[in-house]
Motif scaffolding. Structure first.
Motif, PDB file in Angstrom:
ATOM      1  N   SER A 179       4.486  20.536  28.442  1.00 52.66           N
ATOM      2  CA  SER A 179       4.990  19.457  27.670  1.00 52.66           C
ATOM      3  C   SER A 179       4.721  17.979  28.258  1.00 52.66           C
ATOM      4  O   SER A 179       4.020  17.326  27.468  1.00 52.66           O
ATOM      5  CB  SER A 179       6.367  19.548  27.241  1.00 52.66           C
ATOM      6  N   PHE A 211       0.929  25.838  28.354  1.00 57.30           N
ATOM      7  CA  PHE A 211       1.600  25.184  27.634  1.00 57.30           C
ATOM      8  C   PHE A 211       1.142  23.464  27.266  1.00 57.30           C
ATOM      9  O   PHE A 211       0.962  22.917  25.979  1.00 57.30           O
ATOM     10  CB  PHE A 211       2.944  24.588  27.856  1.00 57.30           C
ATOM     11  N   VAL A 238       5.139  25.451  19.940  1.00 62.03           N
ATOM     12  CA  VAL A 238       5.822  25.531  21.266  1.00 62.03           C
ATOM     13  C   VAL A 238       6.695  26.668  21.252  1.00 62.03           C
ATOM     14  O   VAL A 238       6.861  27.349  22.238  1.00 62.03           O
ATOM     15  CB  VAL A 238       6.094  24.176  21.578  1.00 62.03           C
TER      16      VAL A 238
END
Lengths: 293, 563
Positions: A114, A174, A217
């Motif tokens: 992230s 991610f 996510v």
């Protein structure tokens, strides 16, 4: 030409009652929500079991409480292994290792991914984006298992060391996902509207961008969780993660497969447990995605 | 639970009672048509017992606001309802043949050959990977045309010429992206008419196009239609367009047919209250006649001129001096804004008018400081945007706010109205929590929304209500300048009038300056004090509204006004 052209003769009495428009009862949707809740409850039960395996077991996972190769019965639910340890107890204690090492892997993946994703997504095409992009690609080019092997070689055996390495590998996925979502969110009119309202970058990120993008996510996290469990299990199976007598599931499967012919449960039951947990996590990922509007 | 059988006669107007029309004169007969959409397990009724006749060889317009079921009607006739839609009851007849008796498989040959369809969006309706020629020829092969390849080619060229393409030969080898939106839509019209169908249904054929281009498309549609004597059903939300192009009109409200009849009659003497409201909302329709923009302006103008009394001596709120802005480099280089100069007097409404691609939106973004000019200077409220740093720009944001075109996109769906409206207050930390709450209540009242709406989310509101919320948010920190970027073009006609009235009221009360960006000169005539017409990045004309609207100097302005 006649002035009335359009005629609707009185409608014939129709047998079918007209469905009332706009009634709530989106049953299919509610059913999915309920299913998701049931799955999350199951997950919560697993977390409790993983935290406190003593609560749900009667035998010690390392004590020789029974005869070797006792098939599953009322006393030993999953039977006993080659030296008479309670397999159920071993599976539950193994869950702790599998579960929390996978959780660690995913945590590393989410946090690292992230941060990288947000940093590169805020200014796509910028210097930071390009540098992070190259780094991400470099890590992506190395298989996660190879990365884990390298880490184990350097820092010693153990599920948690493997987990951190796997987490770094997962972070790339991610990062890509978050970067895309952040870029996409920048084109949302309400994000620009917030900016013209005078909101600072952090406020825009926290209040407008994150809430509109966290859903994919979350769903990706659940999926990666399952994959991390598989990866850690595979490493242990190959003899790289945990080592016997640890009840880690990969170790259990590897140890039991020698006796597959005359004591199937020793390998098959831990294998089924792993499959079940991964399926549960994937199902949660799927349901979360479906429940998005 | 409502029963269609008992309610139908009550709500239909006298005009929709059994027809006296000559049965041989009717091409399409629809009776008691009910269409439902399945949403999860709820069922929405999109059309509720609709019945009408379409006269052969005439144009029938279907009008109504968004959600009234116009498009559903069109799609039901050609049986192209989305997967969750179904015809629950009723009958559709084409030349006395019951269309609903056909299975899907049997229905397919009708499409194209007997019923043509012109879709709304020319961009997504042509295959970008195939040439125009291939796609027009496909219409022939799909319809199982008996013509030989040479005859097809000849017919295509003839059709394209009819529809206004001077050199159709060169067109056939080109790809859709090489053509403008208007050209693409004309290709789609040509395809719809290529099999000489009995009926052509056009679903908002011009609403995705600029006004002038849309007019051209309608003109060519009209030409081909007259030539082949085709019956046309024209779905539109534009009353002026219906009035000028149709013979008959059907008025739909929330899935029900409320009025039907010849356009001239219905528009001159509407019987149903909804039709009356719809007609009243259009500033351009009076006594069944379409007024020119200038005429409409003369009728409304006086109060506008009284309303805005900009003081000429005061320094301008916005000054653009020789401003240019380009995007892209190399081949894709576009001069969006090309040397524009303008000044906006305080307390006035300055309207920047132009079609898509004219650079009007870029200009508004320059004023907002969202883009920076390549050349020239932009002054807003005395600040030079070229020299402002980030902090200065943020300080300026307290004094300049914006209302976006689409209230469906400009409000965060995850926040309640209180948080949305308080956004600028929170961002600039204005007042205490309690004071912000009180201000939100005051603003909701100001835009005439109930105070209880503070805890609602945008999804629970209609388009007009959402735009009111956007206005309330823009007003929250008491700005001096409001940039209105097409503030009503995403709204239905009746709602447009209300929002424009509200904006004018607020301006008079607070003495705000409006920088209005729009493609719609009719809006301008209603509210603006100054007008600037923009084309391809340049200003072609500017001045007081009265001068521009009543005595246009430029041909382009004249063309826009003639719409």
């Amino acid at each position: 030409m006649t002035d009335t052209l359009i005629g609707a003769p009185p409608a014939p009495p129709s047998g079918k009652p007209t469905p009332t428009p706009g009634k709530p009862a989106p049953r299919a949707r509610r059913r999915r929500f309920r299913e998701l809740h049931v799955h999350l409850l199951l997950l919560a039960a697993l977390v409790v079991a993983a935290l406190l395996p003593e609560l749900v077991t009667r035998h010690d996972p390392f004590e020789l409480d029974g005869l070797p190769f006792v098939p599953p019965n009322g006393e030993f639910w999953f039977g006993t292994d080659e030296i008479g340890r309670d397999l159920y107890s071993r599976v539950m204690h193994g869950l702790q290792i599998s579960f929390f090492s996978a959780a660690l892997a995913v945590l590393v993946g989410v946090v690292l991914g992230s941060v990288v994703g947000v940093l590169s997504g805020l200014r796509p095409g910028g210097v930071l984006d390009r540098v992070l992009g190259i780094l991400t690609e470099a890590v992506m080019a190395v298989p996660a298992v190879l990365l884990a092997l390298a880490a184990i070689t350097a820092y010693g055996r153990g599920a948690y060391i493997a987990a951190i390495a796997i987490g770094i590998g997962e972070a790339t996925g991610f990062a890509r996902l978050v970067r895309g979502l952040v870029i996409q969110s920048q084109t949302l009119v309400f994000v620009e509207a917030a900016r013209t309202c005078g909101a600072g970058p952090l406020r825009v990120l926290v209040r407008h961008v994150v809430p509109s993008v966290y859903h994919p996510v979350l769903s990706y996290t659940a999926m990666q969780f399952g994959l991390a469990m598989l990866a850690i299990g595979s490493l242990s199976y190959l003899g790289f993660g945990e080592a016997p007598p640890s009840p880690e599931w990969g170790v259990l499967i590897a140890g039991g497969q020698k006796y597959l012919v005359h004591a199937w449960w020793v390998a098959i039951i831990p294998g089924l447990a792993l499959t079940a947990v991964v399926v549960l996590l994937n199902r949660i990922a799927f349901l979360m995605q479906e429940n998005r509007r | 639970m409502t029963d269609t059988a008992t309610t139908t006669p009550d709500r239909t107007d006298a005009r929709t009672a059994p027809a006296a029309a000559d049965p041989a004169d009717v091409l399409v007969r629809v009776r008691d048509l009910t269409v439902t959409y399945r949403r999860d397990d709820a069922v929405d009724t999109a059309l509720d017992g609709v019945g009408f006749d379409v006269r052969r060889g005439k144009v029938t317009a279907v009008i109504g606001e968004s959600g009234s079921g116009k498009s559903t009607l069109a799609h039901a006739v050609v049986r192209l309802l989305p997967g969750n839609g179904a015809i629950a009851a009723g009958a559709i007849e084409l030349d006395d043949e019951d269309l609903l008796a056909r299975t899907d498989r049997e229905f397919r040959p009708l499409r194209g050959r007997h019923i043509g369809f012109v879709p709304q969006d020319p961009v997504s309706s042509l295959n970008p990977t195939k040439t125009i020629g291939a796609q027009v020829r496909e219409a022939f092969s799909l319809a199982g045309s008996a013509l030989t390849a040479e005859q097809v080619e000849e017919r295509i060229l003839g059709d394209l010429r009819d529809i206004g393409f001077a050199a159709p030969e060169t067109l056939l080898a080109r790809y859709p992206h090489e053509l403008s939106g208007g050209m693409r839509q004309r290709i789609l019209v040509a395809i719809a008419f290529s099999q000489r169908p009995r009926l052509v249904i056009a679903d908002e054929p011009t609403s995705a196009l600029d006004v002038l281009v849309g007019q051209e498309v309608l003109r060519s549609l009209h030409d081909v239609r007259t030539k082949h004597g085709t019956t046309v059903v024209l779905i539109t939300h534009d009353l002026a367009l219906a009035s000028r192009n149709a013979d008959d009109v059907l008025v739909l409200e929330a899935g029900r047919l409320v009025e039907a009849g010849p356009v001239a009659e219905v528009f001159a003497a509407p019987r149903h209250p909804y039709t009356r409201a719809l007609l009243a909302s259009s500033a351009r329709l009076r006594e069944g006649r379409v007024l020119s923009i200038a005429e409409a302006y003369e009728r409304h103008g006086p109060d506008v001129r009284r309303a805005g009394s900009p003081s000429a001596e005061a320094p301008a709120v916005v000054t653009l001096d020789g401003v240019s802005k380009s995007f892209g480099g190399g081949k894709s280089h576009v001069r969006a804004v090309d040397g524009i100069s303008l000044a906006v007097a305080p307390g006035s409404t300055f309207a920047l008018v132009g079609e898509s691609g004219s650079g009007k939106t870029t200009t508004s973004r320059l004023v907002l400081g969202l883009e920076s000019a390549d050349a020239g200077s932009v002054h807003v409220l005395g600040e030079d945007l070229g020299t402002l740093d980030r902090k200065g720009l943020r300080a300026l944001r307290r004094r300049v706010q914006v209302v976006y075109q689409s209230p469906f996109e400009s409000l965060n769906p995850r926040l309640d109205l209180r948080s949305i409206i308080a956004e600028p207050l929170d961002s600039f930390r204005v007042g205490s929590r309690a004071e912000r709450r009180a201000r939100v209540a005051e603003l909701l009242d100001r835009v005439r929304l109930p105070a209880s709406y503070a805890t609602r989310r945008p999804q629970e509101l209609s388009g007009g209500q959402r735009q009111r919320v956007a206005i309330a948010r823009a007003l929250a920190i008491r700005p001096e300048l409001l940039v209105l970027d097409e503030p009503v073009s995403a709204l239905d006609a009746t709602i447009q009038a209300q929002v424009l009235d509200l904006l004018q009221e607020i301006q008079q009360e607070l003495g705000l300056t409006y920088f209005l960006v729009t493609h719609d000169l009719a809006v301008v005539a209603d509210v603006a004090t100054q007008v600037a017409v923009m084309r391809r990045g340049r200003l072609v004309e500017s001045g007081p509204t009265a001068d521009v609207v009543l005595r246009p100097q430029d041909d382009y302005t004249r063309a826009l006004l003639a719409v």
